[in-house]
Design an enzyme around this catalytic site. Sequence first.
Site, PDB file in Angstrom:
ATOM      1  N   SER A 176      14.669 -10.909 141.706  1.00  0.00           N
ATOM      2  CA  SER A 176      14.408  -9.583 141.162  1.00  0.00           C
ATOM      3  C   SER A 176      15.104  -8.503 141.986  1.00  0.00           C
ATOM      4  O   SER A 176      16.322  -8.538 142.132  1.00  0.00           O
ATOM      5  CB  SER A 176      12.897  -9.343 141.063  1.00  0.00           C
ATOM      6  OG  SER A 176      12.625  -8.219 140.256  1.00  0.00           O
ATOM      7  N   ASP A 272      14.690 -11.658 129.833  1.00  0.00           N
ATOM      8  CA  ASP A 272      13.990 -11.377 131.083  1.00  0.00           C
ATOM      9  C   ASP A 272      12.837 -10.410 130.839  1.00  0.00           C
ATOM     10  O   ASP A 272      13.012  -9.325 130.283  1.00  0.00           O
ATOM     11  CB  ASP A 272      14.985 -10.775 132.078  1.00  0.00           C
ATOM     12  CG  ASP A 272      14.354 -10.497 133.423  1.00  0.00           C
ATOM     13  OD1 ASP A 272      14.466 -11.353 134.304  1.00  0.00           O
ATOM     14  OD2 ASP A 272      13.738  -9.426 133.585  1.00  0.00           O
ATOM     15  N   HIS A 338      10.537 -14.135 134.399  1.00  0.00           N
ATOM     16  CA  HIS A 338      11.211 -13.336 135.423  1.00  0.00           C
ATOM     17  C   HIS A 338      10.998 -14.019 136.764  1.00  0.00           C
ATOM     18  O   HIS A 338       9.860 -14.178 137.209  1.00  0.00           O
ATOM     19  CB  HIS A 338      10.624 -11.925 135.434  1.00  0.00           C
ATOM     20  CG  HIS A 338      11.304 -10.970 136.371  1.00  0.00           C
ATOM     21  ND1 HIS A 338      12.551 -10.457 136.129  1.00  0.00           N
ATOM     22  CD2 HIS A 338      10.897 -10.420 137.543  1.00  0.00           C
ATOM     23  CE1 HIS A 338      12.893  -9.619 137.098  1.00  0.00           C
ATOM     24  NE2 HIS A 338      11.907  -9.589 137.984  1.00  0.00           N
TER      25      HIS A 338
END
Length: 398
Positions: A176, A272, A338
């Site tokens: 991330s 995502d 994610h």
Amino acid sequence: MVGVKSGTWVCPLICLLYLLAFLQVEGDNVPMTLLKSAVAEGAVCLDGSPAAYNLAPGSGSGANNWLLFVEGGGWCSTVNDCVERKGNFRGSSNHMPPVSFSGMLGGVQERNPDFYNWNRVKIRYCDGASFTGDIEKVDPATGLYFRGARVWRAIMKDLLARGMNKAQNAILGGCSAGGLTTILHCDSFRSLLPANATVKCFSDAGYFIDAKDISGADSILSFYSDVINLHASANNLPSSCTSSLPANKCFFPQNVVATMKTPLFILNAAYDQWQIRNILVPNSADTNKTWGDCKLDIKKCSSDQLQTLQGFRTTFLNALPGAGSSSTGMFILSCHTHCQSGDADTWFAADSPRIDNTPIGKAVGDWYFGRSSAVRKIDCPYPCNSSCRKVDSNSMED
């Protein structure tokens, strides 16, 4: 009776010892190192606390190999957002919880065959700008330290002194906001290591794209511009990008990767979760509140919403490096998730998500060690991949 008692207890004791040995390398908390010596240099978290990382030392064939993994945690674009972070682990090492290593950082060979015995480092994220900010002055009213770039340099310096300066193999990875950090710092990381070392970078769910939201606004571009301005990040973004583009455009991987020299592997979901919630359908664009269920669970999307998501997937794929970039590996799943590299269940398990029957961990290992000439796997559109069932709509790190 003595024999019975002995027989009763021998097996449980042996099993317990095996369990403890397993936990020590796979699930036990890995000690955290606080860089108190770097505080004087201003290398501190948002609240002024020391920078931090967790290190599991390498052994055997992996003693001179290094895997650095940057944790995620979003960004703060306003003073109020950053002040809120001061009170939790996103902005202070005083509040960081213990971590256990799993997935790509895991220490069990069967679950992480390529990297299990490397020096494995988790870089803790507490600056709110992917380690790019650097402002000397501290406003006494807020007590905020925007020093992410100094934190990055201090951690690199400390790890080099611990033996990374002799690395034979090295990977800089992250998830991330940590995956974005990887891309932004990839080439500079490579420059720190021996010229004869094999150095590559790995971004998990960090390929955030420059795209308009459903209302036609540039919400994510505006947000990143605010982050850069607040933290004074422009001077710490890759100069190979900022020399030709505005700084706010150089927070997007698609504009940085084009100028990178170090090999990169991109692991990302085409749908995502974070990008759908914050780039495609931020709350500001969903004025009628019709996307709430769909953003949480792709199976609850209407046919029109799915069509919009398929269009976003196309935009995402078009933002990826072209086939001519032979050193760039890819694994673009059709999952609604994610971050997938930090969990043993999604990294290298019998039922982990796959493309062409290849799990993520094997694809990354094949790419890093050159066991396959080109690892560029792009999944078919949702809902074609049944292996996504385990991760669709799972919780996000950011």
